[in-house]
Write a protein that holds these residues in place. Structure first.
Motif, PDB file in Angstrom:
ATOM      1  N   LEU A 269      44.534  34.552  -6.919  1.00  0.00           N
ATOM      2  CA  LEU A 269      44.324  33.223  -6.339  1.00  0.00           C
ATOM      3  C   LEU A 269      42.879  33.075  -5.901  1.00  0.00           C
ATOM      4  CD1 LEU A 269      47.280  34.376  -4.621  1.00  0.00           C
ATOM      5  CD2 LEU A 269      47.511  31.969  -5.140  1.00  0.00           C
ATOM      6  N   ARG A 270      42.439  31.832  -5.889  1.00  0.00           N
ATOM      7  CA  ARG A 270      41.047  31.579  -5.530  1.00  0.00           C
ATOM      8  C   ARG A 270      40.969  30.495  -4.452  1.00  0.00           C
ATOM      9  NH1 ARG A 270      37.366  29.851 -10.431  1.00  0.00           N
ATOM     10  NH2 ARG A 270      38.898  28.175 -10.480  1.00  0.00           N
ATOM     11  N   SER A 271      40.171  30.774  -3.432  1.00  0.00           N
ATOM     12  CA  SER A 271      39.854  29.722  -2.462  1.00  0.00           C
ATOM     13  C   SER A 271      38.414  29.293  -2.771  1.00  0.00           C
ATOM     14  CB  SER A 271      39.980  30.254  -1.028  1.00  0.00           C
ATOM     15  OG  SER A 271      38.931  31.174  -0.772  1.00  0.00           O
TER      16      SER A 271
ATOM     17  N   GLN B 153      36.624  32.857  -1.837  1.00  0.00           N
ATOM     18  CA  GLN B 153      37.202  34.185  -2.062  1.00  0.00           C
ATOM     19  C   GLN B 153      38.157  34.188  -3.251  1.00  0.00           C
ATOM     20  OE1 GLN B 153      36.618  36.941   0.145  1.00  0.00           O
ATOM     21  NE2 GLN B 153      35.045  35.599   1.001  1.00  0.00           N
TER      22      GLN B 153
ATOM     23  N   TYR C 197      41.686  36.216  -4.114  1.00  0.00           N
ATOM     24  CA  TYR C 197      42.730  37.042  -3.512  1.00  0.00           C
ATOM     25  C   TYR C 197      43.670  37.541  -4.608  1.00  0.00           C
ATOM     26  CZ  TYR C 197      41.165  34.740   0.769  1.00  0.00           C
ATOM     27  OH  TYR C 197      40.407  34.261   1.805  1.00  0.00           O
TER      28      TYR C 197
ATOM     29  N   ILE D 200      51.222  33.276  -1.797  1.00  0.00           N
ATOM     30  CA  ILE D 200      50.380  32.455  -0.911  1.00  0.00           C
ATOM     31  C   ILE D 200      50.638  32.824   0.547  1.00  0.00           C
ATOM     32  CG2 ILE D 200      50.007  30.093  -0.072  1.00  0.00           C
ATOM     33  CD1 ILE D 200      50.439  29.171  -2.996  1.00  0.00           C
TER      34      ILE D 200
ATOM     35  N   VAL E 253      48.853  35.979   1.441  1.00  0.00           N
ATOM     36  CA  VAL E 253      47.411  35.763   1.621  1.00  0.00           C
ATOM     37  C   VAL E 253      47.145  35.147   2.983  1.00  0.00           C
ATOM     38  CG1 VAL E 253      45.398  34.461   0.803  1.00  0.00           C
ATOM     39  CG2 VAL E 253      46.916  35.570  -0.858  1.00  0.00           C
ATOM     40  N   LYS E 254      47.929  34.121   3.319  1.00  0.00           N
ATOM     41  CA  LYS E 254      47.697  33.402   4.592  1.00  0.00           C
ATOM     42  C   LYS E 254      47.968  34.311   5.792  1.00  0.00           C
ATOM     43  CE  LYS E 254      47.324  29.100   2.731  1.00  0.00           C
ATOM     44  NZ  LYS E 254      46.265  28.134   2.916  1.00  0.00           N
TER      45      LYS E 254
ATOM     46  N   ALA F  53      41.899  32.099   5.447  1.00  0.00           N
ATOM     47  CA  ALA F  53      42.120  31.369   4.188  1.00  0.00           C
ATOM     48  C   ALA F  53      42.956  30.133   4.465  1.00  0.00           C
ATOM     49  CB  ALA F  53      42.809  32.275   3.173  1.00  0.00           C
TER      50      ALA F  53
ATOM     51  N   ARG G 224      42.643  25.183   0.389  1.00  0.00           N
ATOM     52  CA  ARG G 224      43.500  25.147  -0.798  1.00  0.00           C
ATOM     53  C   ARG G 224      43.329  26.444  -1.601  1.00  0.00           C
ATOM     54  NH1 ARG G 224      42.554  23.233  -6.015  1.00  0.00           N
ATOM     55  NH2 ARG G 224      44.400  22.397  -7.071  1.00  0.00           N
ATOM     56  N   LEU G 225      44.456  27.003  -2.021  1.00  0.00           N
ATOM     57  CA  LEU G 225      44.423  28.187  -2.877  1.00  0.00           C
ATOM     58  C   LEU G 225      44.855  27.777  -4.280  1.00  0.00           C
ATOM     59  CD1 LEU G 225      46.071  30.925  -0.618  1.00  0.00           C
ATOM     60  CD2 LEU G 225      43.709  30.893  -1.412  1.00  0.00           C
ATOM     61  N   GLU G 226      44.061  28.193  -5.238  1.00  0.00           N
ATOM     62  CA  GLU G 226      44.385  27.869  -6.630  1.00  0.00           C
ATOM     63  C   GLU G 226      44.772  29.156  -7.347  1.00  0.00           C
ATOM     64  OE1 GLU G 226      42.028  26.389 -10.661  1.00  0.00           O
ATOM     65  OE2 GLU G 226      40.937  26.686  -8.783  1.00  0.00           O
TER      66      GLU G 226
END
Lengths: 222, 149
Positions: free
Chosen positions: A168-170, A173, A175, A186, A189-190, A196, A199-201
């Motif tokens: 995942l990408r913020s 960063q 992840y 997600i 990660v959070k 973070a 938005r995480l993509e």
């Protein structure tokens, strides 16, 4: 034989939305220099490949056979994967040009694999559907290939695979999290990176198509 | 297209589309303009299932093959006749998926030159990496829907 795409979809978006979507599509096409192809690498014999698609094993019959003999160790996702691979093998036998690299997948050294389904059962299944299209030799090859495909699935059933790895990408960063699903990834990660907050993509996922899959990332993403 | 070096060269467009006898679940679509085929797409709406863990075995529309006519491809023709053919076909596959109750999920194996296209389509297609079970190890894309558990 082609079907008609209605000129006007049922819920027609307004002109502005349609124009914006068209611009997005063109932008996507331009990103690949107009290349949009997907599907099997059809090589130089598309007509042969389509002819091959006309010859198929009945999915349900094959899966019933797999269930009957392997239901105690494998599950539906394994049967799906086995059926897909046997069908590809069949296509390569009836139209070798449609899958030129297929032969390399089956190692000659591993031809003596355990027959998890009796050869006679496979022969009966294949002969009843394919006898008019395939020679005896081709059917024999298909049976041997099927034994290998099934053996490989029995060695690593899908339910024994590790959870997929999500990349995942913020904004700042990247992840990498191992989780069964994207929501869980997600959440991980959070929890572990409270900073973070944006938005995480999700960029890619590994371990969905095979166990122990190596993830390859374009260095431009890093 | 012979000798053009394209991934899907030698497509014999019209002849193929008219001659093909399709299997149960296979659907063949074309975009035509002024009687000329501009793009072709074959869908499998029955036999393929989702591969991503959180939506494993849910139904999807699998794009078995998609290509645009050579005169619409910049690598072959400097000034392509039409743009947007491929994207419209993919959008149609998504619409077909909704129509069938598959929540817009589609799956496909992208040819190497087309990776950038599928990554930028804004359809929620997730890059699942090269498929080791696929003869040419093509990259598999599948629509990822959240809250599918």
């Amino acid at each position: 034989m082609t079907q008609s795409i209605p000129a006007k979809p049922k819920a027609e978006p307004n002109e502005g939305t349609r124009h914006q979507r068209l611009m997005e599509l063109i932008e996507a096409e331009d990103a690949a220099n107009g290349e949009v192809g997907c599907g099997r690498d059809l090589g130089n014999s598309i007509s042969g490949s389509f002819s091959a698609r006309e010859i198929a094993l009945e999915d349900e019959k094959l899966k019933r056979c797999l269930q009957e003999h392997l239901g105690h160790i494998l599950l539906e996702p394994d049967f799906d994967a086995i059926a897909t691979q046997i069908q590809r093998q069949l296509e390569s036998l009836v139209s070798p040009a449609s899958s030129q690299s297929l032969g390399s997948e089956l190692s000659p050294a591993s031809t003596n694999v355990a027959a998890h389904i009796p050869t006679e059962a496979l022969k009966e299944l294949f002969q009843s559907q394919l006898a008019e299209f395939c020679s005896e030799a081709a059917l024999e090859q298909l049976i041997q290939a099927s034994h290998q495909i099934i053996h490989k699935a029995v060695l690593r059933p899908r339910h024994t695979w590790s959870s997929p790895i999500w990349v995942l990408r913020s904004e700042t960063q990247i992840y990498i999290a191992q989780a069964a699903g994207i929501e869980e990834a997600i959440a991980k990660v959070k929890t572990q990176h409270p900073q973070a907050t944006g938005r995480l993509e999700v960029i890619t996922v590994g371990g969905v198509l095979a166990p122990d899959q190596v993830i390859s990332l374009d260095t431009n993403l890093l | 297209m012979e000798g053009s070096g394209q991934d899907d060269e030698y497509w014999h467009w019209v002849g193929k589309s008219r001659r093909s006898k399709l299997l149960l679940g296979d659907e063949l679509y074309a975009i035509e303009c002024e009687g000329i085929t501009q793009g072709l797409m074959m869908l499998d709406v029955l036999k393929k299932r989702c591969l991503i863990e959180s939506q494993l075995r849910r139904r999807l529309v699998y794009i078995s093959a998609l290509a645009t006519a050579p005169w619409n491809r910049p690598l072959i023709t400097n000034s392509p006749t039409y743009k947007g053919i491929g994207g419209n076909l993919v959008d149609f596959a998504v619409a077909r998926s909704y129509e069938l109750g598959y929540q817009g999920r589609i799956g496909l194996h992208a040819l190497p030159g087309a990776l950038g296209f599928y990554r930028k389509l804004r359809l929620g297609l997730l890059d699942c990496g090269p498929d080791p079970e696929e003869p040419d190890h093509l990259v598999y894309f599948e629509t990822l829907r959240m809250n599918d558990l």
